[in-house]
Design a protein around this motif. Structure first.
Motif, PDB file in Angstrom:
ATOM      1  N   ASP A 174       1.612  36.089 -19.971  1.00  8.88           N
ATOM      2  CA  ASP A 174       0.758  36.158 -21.148  1.00  8.88           C
ATOM      3  C   ASP A 174      -0.681  35.728 -20.873  1.00  8.88           C
ATOM      4  OD1 ASP A 174       1.042  33.444 -20.860  1.00  8.88           O
ATOM      5  OD2 ASP A 174       1.977  33.093 -22.811  1.00  8.88           O
ATOM      6  N   LYS A 175      -1.003  35.326 -19.634  1.00 12.56           N
ATOM      7  CA  LYS A 175      -2.365  34.931 -19.285  1.00 12.56           C
ATOM      8  C   LYS A 175      -3.111  36.026 -18.521  1.00 12.56           C
ATOM      9  CE  LYS A 175      -2.387  30.682 -20.901  1.00 12.56           C
ATOM     10  NZ  LYS A 175      -3.288  30.287 -22.001  1.00 12.56           N
ATOM     11  N   LEU A 176      -2.420  37.110 -18.176  1.00 17.18           N
ATOM     12  CA  LEU A 176      -3.046  38.114 -17.312  1.00 17.18           C
ATOM     13  C   LEU A 176      -4.312  38.685 -17.930  1.00 17.18           C
ATOM     14  CD1 LEU A 176      -3.263  40.026 -14.927  1.00 17.18           C
ATOM     15  CD2 LEU A 176      -1.604  41.528 -16.051  1.00 17.18           C
ATOM     16  N   MET A 177      -4.247  39.148 -19.162  1.00 22.41           N
ATOM     17  CA  MET A 177      -5.420  39.773 -19.763  1.00 22.41           C
ATOM     18  C   MET A 177      -6.544  38.755 -19.975  1.00 22.41           C
ATOM     19  SD  MET A 177      -4.680  42.854 -19.663  1.00 22.41           S
ATOM     20  CE  MET A 177      -6.270  43.343 -20.300  1.00 22.41           C
ATOM     21  N   GLU A 178      -6.199  37.526 -20.231  1.00 27.76           N
ATOM     22  CA  GLU A 178      -7.213  36.479 -20.339  1.00 27.76           C
ATOM     23  C   GLU A 178      -7.949  36.310 -19.019  1.00 27.76           C
ATOM     24  OE1 GLU A 178      -6.937  31.693 -20.667  1.00 27.76           O
ATOM     25  OE2 GLU A 178      -6.029  32.788 -22.348  1.00 27.76           O
ATOM     26  N   ILE A 179      -7.211  36.345 -17.928  1.00 26.06           N
ATOM     27  CA  ILE A 179      -7.825  36.227 -16.602  1.00 26.06           C
ATOM     28  C   ILE A 179      -8.740  37.416 -16.322  1.00 26.06           C
ATOM     29  CG2 ILE A 179      -7.338  36.254 -14.125  1.00 26.06           C
ATOM     30  CD1 ILE A 179      -4.707  34.738 -14.813  1.00 26.06           C
ATOM     31  N   LEU A 180      -8.255  38.625 -16.613  1.00 26.52           N
ATOM     32  CA  LEU A 180      -9.061  39.822 -16.356  1.00 26.52           C
ATOM     33  C   LEU A 180     -10.309  39.840 -17.235  1.00 26.52           C
ATOM     34  CD1 LEU A 180      -6.330  42.622 -15.999  1.00 26.52           C
ATOM     35  CD2 LEU A 180      -7.432  41.267 -14.206  1.00 26.52           C
ATOM     36  N   ASN A 181     -10.174  39.419 -18.474  1.00 26.99           N
ATOM     37  CA  ASN A 181     -11.331  39.366 -19.362  1.00 26.99           C
ATOM     38  C   ASN A 181     -12.360  38.339 -18.887  1.00 26.99           C
ATOM     39  OD1 ASN A 181     -10.945  41.315 -21.494  1.00 26.99           O
ATOM     40  ND2 ASN A 181      -9.202  40.098 -22.171  1.00 26.99           N
ATOM     41  N   THR A 182     -11.874  37.213 -18.370  1.00 31.88           N
ATOM     42  CA  THR A 182     -12.782  36.186 -17.852  1.00 31.88           C
ATOM     43  C   THR A 182     -13.586  36.737 -16.682  1.00 31.88           C
ATOM     44  OG1 THR A 182     -11.243  34.444 -18.506  1.00 31.88           O
ATOM     45  CG2 THR A 182     -12.923  33.857 -16.905  1.00 31.88           C
ATOM     46  N   VAL A 183     -12.905  37.391 -15.754  1.00 27.55           N
ATOM     47  CA  VAL A 183     -13.583  37.972 -14.592  1.00 27.55           C
ATOM     48  C   VAL A 183     -14.551  39.068 -15.032  1.00 27.55           C
ATOM     49  CG1 VAL A 183     -13.227  39.340 -12.499  1.00 27.55           C
ATOM     50  CG2 VAL A 183     -11.739  37.386 -12.974  1.00 27.55           C
ATOM     51  N   GLY A 184     -14.106  39.919 -15.956  1.00 26.52           N
ATOM     52  CA  GLY A 184     -14.966  41.001 -16.434  1.00 26.52           C
ATOM     53  C   GLY A 184     -16.214  40.497 -17.120  1.00 26.52           C
ATOM     54  N   LEU A 185     -16.069  39.449 -17.924  1.00 22.31           N
ATOM     55  CA  LEU A 185     -17.221  38.889 -18.624  1.00 22.31           C
ATOM     56  C   LEU A 185     -18.243  38.318 -17.641  1.00 22.31           C
ATOM     57  CD1 LEU A 185     -18.657  38.055 -21.232  1.00 22.31           C
ATOM     58  CD2 LEU A 185     -17.287  35.965 -21.227  1.00 22.31           C
ATOM     59  N   HIS A 186     -17.760  37.596 -16.628  1.00 21.23           N
ATOM     60  CA  HIS A 186     -18.689  37.032 -15.642  1.00 21.23           C
ATOM     61  C   HIS A 186     -19.369  38.135 -14.834  1.00 21.23           C
ATOM     62  CE1 HIS A 186     -17.759  32.974 -16.612  1.00 21.23           C
ATOM     63  NE2 HIS A 186     -16.499  33.054 -16.246  1.00 21.23           N
ATOM     64  N   PRO A 191     -23.831  40.875 -12.427  1.00 25.96           N
ATOM     65  CA  PRO A 191     -23.400  42.116 -11.763  1.00 25.96           C
ATOM     66  C   PRO A 191     -23.531  42.088 -10.247  1.00 25.96           C
ATOM     67  CG  PRO A 191     -25.481  42.433 -12.934  1.00 25.96           C
ATOM     68  CD  PRO A 191     -24.953  41.107 -13.363  1.00 25.96           C
ATOM     69  N   GLY A 192     -24.363  41.199  -9.725  1.00 30.76           N
ATOM     70  CA  GLY A 192     -24.503  41.107  -8.273  1.00 30.76           C
ATOM     71  C   GLY A 192     -23.381  40.333  -7.602  1.00 30.76           C
ATOM     72  N   ARG A 193     -22.462  39.769  -8.386  1.00 26.75           N
ATOM     73  CA  ARG A 193     -21.388  38.952  -7.828  1.00 26.75           C
ATOM     74  C   ARG A 193     -20.030  39.658  -7.905  1.00 26.75           C
ATOM     75  NH1 ARG A 193     -22.190  33.636  -7.456  1.00 26.75           N
ATOM     76  NH2 ARG A 193     -20.686  33.899  -5.770  1.00 26.75           N
ATOM     77  N   GLU A 194     -20.015  40.969  -8.003  1.00 23.68           N
ATOM     78  CA  GLU A 194     -18.763  41.691  -8.220  1.00 23.68           C
ATOM     79  C   GLU A 194     -17.717  41.422  -7.136  1.00 23.68           C
ATOM     80  OE1 GLU A 194     -19.245  45.679 -10.759  1.00 23.68           O
ATOM     81  OE2 GLU A 194     -20.234  45.781  -8.811  1.00 23.68           O
ATOM     82  N   LYS A 195     -18.131  41.547  -5.887  1.00 19.33           N
ATOM     83  CA  LYS A 195     -17.158  41.355  -4.804  1.00 19.33           C
ATOM     84  C   LYS A 195     -16.687  39.912  -4.738  1.00 19.33           C
ATOM     85  CE  LYS A 195     -19.509  43.453  -1.428  1.00 19.33           C
ATOM     86  NZ  LYS A 195     -19.764  44.038  -0.094  1.00 19.33           N
ATOM     87  N   ASP A 196     -17.579  38.974  -5.005  1.00 17.63           N
ATOM     88  CA  ASP A 196     -17.191  37.563  -5.022  1.00 17.63           C
ATOM     89  C   ASP A 196     -16.141  37.320  -6.100  1.00 17.63           C
ATOM     90  OD1 ASP A 196     -19.088  36.864  -3.037  1.00 17.63           O
ATOM     91  OD2 ASP A 196     -20.659  36.825  -4.534  1.00 17.63           O
ATOM     92  N   LEU A 197     -16.336  37.899  -7.272  1.00 18.92           N
ATOM     93  CA  LEU A 197     -15.387  37.716  -8.371  1.00 18.92           C
ATOM     94  C   LEU A 197     -14.047  38.361  -8.062  1.00 18.92           C
ATOM     95  CD1 LEU A 197     -17.900  38.264 -11.296  1.00 18.92           C
ATOM     96  CD2 LEU A 197     -16.531  36.197 -10.937  1.00 18.92           C
ATOM     97  N   LEU A 198     -14.060  39.498  -7.377  1.00 15.57           N
ATOM     98  CA  LEU A 198     -12.797  40.139  -7.014  1.00 15.57           C
ATOM     99  C   LEU A 198     -12.011  39.310  -6.003  1.00 15.57           C
ATOM    100  CD1 LEU A 198     -13.648  43.950  -6.793  1.00 15.57           C
ATOM    101  CD2 LEU A 198     -12.296  42.778  -8.541  1.00 15.57           C
ATOM    102  N   ARG A 199     -12.713  38.653  -5.099  1.00 15.99           N
ATOM    103  CA  ARG A 199     -11.998  37.799  -4.142  1.00 15.99           C
ATOM    104  C   ARG A 199     -11.441  36.558  -4.837  1.00 15.99           C
ATOM    105  NH1 ARG A 199     -16.363  39.576  -0.603  1.00 15.99           N
ATOM    106  NH2 ARG A 199     -15.500  41.203   0.738  1.00 15.99           N
ATOM    107  N   LEU A 200     -12.182  36.002  -5.780  1.00 17.26           N
ATOM    108  CA  LEU A 200     -11.655  34.882  -6.550  1.00 17.26           C
ATOM    109  C   LEU A 200     -10.431  35.317  -7.355  1.00 17.26           C
ATOM    110  CD1 LEU A 200     -14.973  33.281  -7.893  1.00 17.26           C
ATOM    111  CD2 LEU A 200     -13.577  32.509  -5.959  1.00 17.26           C
TER     112      LEU A 200
END
Length: 563
Positions: A174-186, A191-200
């Motif tokens: 039940d936390k999956l979409m919350e995690i994806l939304n957090t990453v998407g919002l950041h 926008p210059g940190r996309e790859k960093d956020l994907l690795r996190l």
């Protein structure tokens, strides 16, 4: 979408608090200096479209509980068991499905399997004796700000290709979409940190979404310095000719670089079980990697960095050069660099000064020159002299680094009073570098603060307690092609037998990453070459800066709570 609804706004404000936590006097000043940032933040807060579980439906309805007889959480046993927390249940499920003619399957979506849902769907269909290839249906990762919506589309697309009469899908986590939304919002805000956020996100989800940040190559095994502190060429070590003559095959290198480029790897480092500038394929390697869009940097001892080579390297657009310069005087240099005379000290200094002059003449600000000083009991008293030489050279940055000890260079271990002498010199070093606007890389403070006077270790308890995340960021590939998890030859695959991409994405690598993440519980796990997960080399981790940075960024983006 729910981006501007009241409930969506409430959830976004909660997630956005992570951004607000970063506000400081310095960041407020930056806002006024860069006023364009303010509307970007406001737009992200009020107009970012979040996605929720309710947007995934089966027959028009969202399934929130297990409605089928058999639950499948992975396309291989370890993944299923890791999510379910119940060993052997996977095998029992498979056996039962095979025995039941009209079996129904529920695929449970979790943070630990969401990116390979296509593989799990393929596997589930095969259990129903229906072959299907869903490899063309992949989760669209970019732009990362759209990741939550893209995941919803990904699930819906998969459902169009499977037997939904017998295969159901629900949110096991039940936390999956919350995690994806957090990453998407950041990603929307940064926008210059996309790859960093994907690795996190990869660390949180224990999956790899893109390639490593850095691949290190050891292309050549001979050295023209043989420094006392080197764990490969310290004078007491005698290598067979087979090792010394080993060179990295250029055609294999190109295949690895092709994979790395396609997998969004940031860059490569050429370093050595030897001096890379001695290798005749050194420049072709740099050119090929650069041509594939990768950042390139290399380590050198500076002896061969003459004017011709310097001009070629500047013209190519190399990103960074790390030069190992382990002394502040010619007398100490001669003792450390065992096969070089004292005059070589001046040769290196002049090569580096000339390099910086040539770079200034070119009008470029790259390659950045970082001078690296490995500190031990032969040079601990010369930090101020080293900094003065660095200032004369006018390098971009300086890194002091406590020696990484092993059985071959243990004789260089620092004594407590020598560590005290090092600490006493730090203020003067800092002041010298500050006056010349030279960056003083901050790894040294961590090493000194965690130094164990008995063993010489400086990272032991920290990584045992926090785990090792280097498996998402790094690879070492020696000229023997035994791809390593980290700097200490923990073999994860053999690249003369399998492509880099296949090894990187393998189930075996998945297991090693997860074991390293929970390092304290898996200290005795073994890699393909029999090397244990944790040993004395981890007490002097060369990757400690990356691992510490990762932990800090997980906290910065309010993701550490999912770690």
């Amino acid at each position: 979408m729910n981006g501007c609804s009241a409930s969506g706004l409430f959830k976004k404000i909660s997630l956005f608090s992570a951004e607000l936590k970063q506000v400081s006097s310095k960041s407020i000043k930056n806002l006024f200096l860069n006023p364009g940032i303010i509307p970007r933040y406001l737009k992200a807060l009020f107009c970012y479209d979040m996605a929720f579980e309710s947007e995934v439906s089966v027959s028009g309805q969202c399934v929130k509980s297990e409605s089928a007889e058999f639950v499948i959480l992975g396309d291989f046993e370890e993944l299923h068991d890791r999510i379910a927390g119940n060993k052997e249940r996977f095998k029992k499920n498979i056996d039962s499905i095979n025995k039941t003619g009209d079996a129904k399957i529920t695929i449970g979506i979790s943070r630990y399997n969401f990116a390979r849902l296509n593989k799990i769907a393929e596997f589930s269909m095969s259990l129903l004796e229906k072959k299907i290839d869903l490899s063309s249906i992949e989760l669209k990762l970019f732009p990362v700000k759209d990741l939550p919506q893209n995941f919803i589309s990904y699930v819906e697309n998969i459902k169009k290709h499977i037997d939904t009469e017998r295969i159901n899908i629900f949110f096991y986590d039940d936390k999956l979409m919350e995690i994806l939304n957090t990453v998407g919002l950041h990603a929307k805000v940064n926008p210059g940190r996309e790859k960093d956020l994907l690795r996190l996100l990869g660390i949180i989800s224990e999956q790899v979404l893109i390639g490593p940040q850095t691949i290190v190559f050891d292309p050549f095994h001979r050295c023209n310095a043989k420094c006392q502190h080197c764990w490969v060429h310290t004078p007491e070590v005698k290598h067979p000719e087979e090792f010394l003559n080993r060179k990295f095959d250029f055609e294999l290198f190109k295949k690895i670089i092709d994979d790395a480029s396609n997998m969004m790897t940031d860059g490569i480092i050429l370093q050595g079980d030897g001096e890379p500038l001695m290798y005749d394929k050194f420049m072709p390697m740099l050119r090929y990697a650069k041509g594939k869009g990768l950042g390139v940097l290399f380590f050198t001892n500076g002896i061969l960095l003459d004017e011709e080579k310097a001009k070629e390297i500047i013209e190519l657009g190399v990103n960074e050069i790390y030069c190992s310069f382990p002394a502040g005087s010619p007398e100490v240099y001669e003792k450390i660099a065992s096969i070089q005379p004292s005059q070589t000290f001046y040769k290196i200094r002049d090569n580096l000064k000339n390099f910086m002059a040539l770079r200034r003449e070119s009008g470029k600000n790259t390659p950045r020159l970082i001078i690296s000083h490995v500190i031990h009991n032969m040079n601990y008293h010369e930090l101020v002299e080293m900094a003065s030489i660095d200032a004369d050279i006018a390098s971009d940055a300086v890194r002091f680094y406590l020696i990484r000890l092993d059985v071959m260079n243990r004789f260089l271990q620092l004594k407590p009073e020598q560590v005290d002498t090092i600490k006493e010199q730090i203020p003067a070093v800092s002041e010298i570098l500050k006056k010349k606007n030279i960056e003083f890389i901050d790894n040294f403070e961590f090493q000194l603060n965690h130094y164990d006077e008995k063993t010489g270790a400086w990272s032991k308890d920290f990584f045992l307690n926090h785990g090792c995340t280097i498996g998402w960021y790094f690879n070492l590939i020696p000229a023997k092609y035994d791809m390593s998890f980290c700097c200490h030859l923990r073999t994860v695959g053999y690249l003369d037998k399998k492509p880099f991409k296949e090894v990187w994405n393998s189930a075996e690598y998945w297991r090693w990453r997860r074991q390293a993440k929970y390092l304290k519980e898996n200290k005795n796990a073994r890699f393909a070459n029999g090397q244990v997960m944790y040993d004395e080399h981890c007490d002097h981790c060369d990757n400690h800066q990356t691992i510490i940075k990762v932990l800090n960024e997980l906290k910065k983006y309010d993701l550490y709570k999912y770690y």
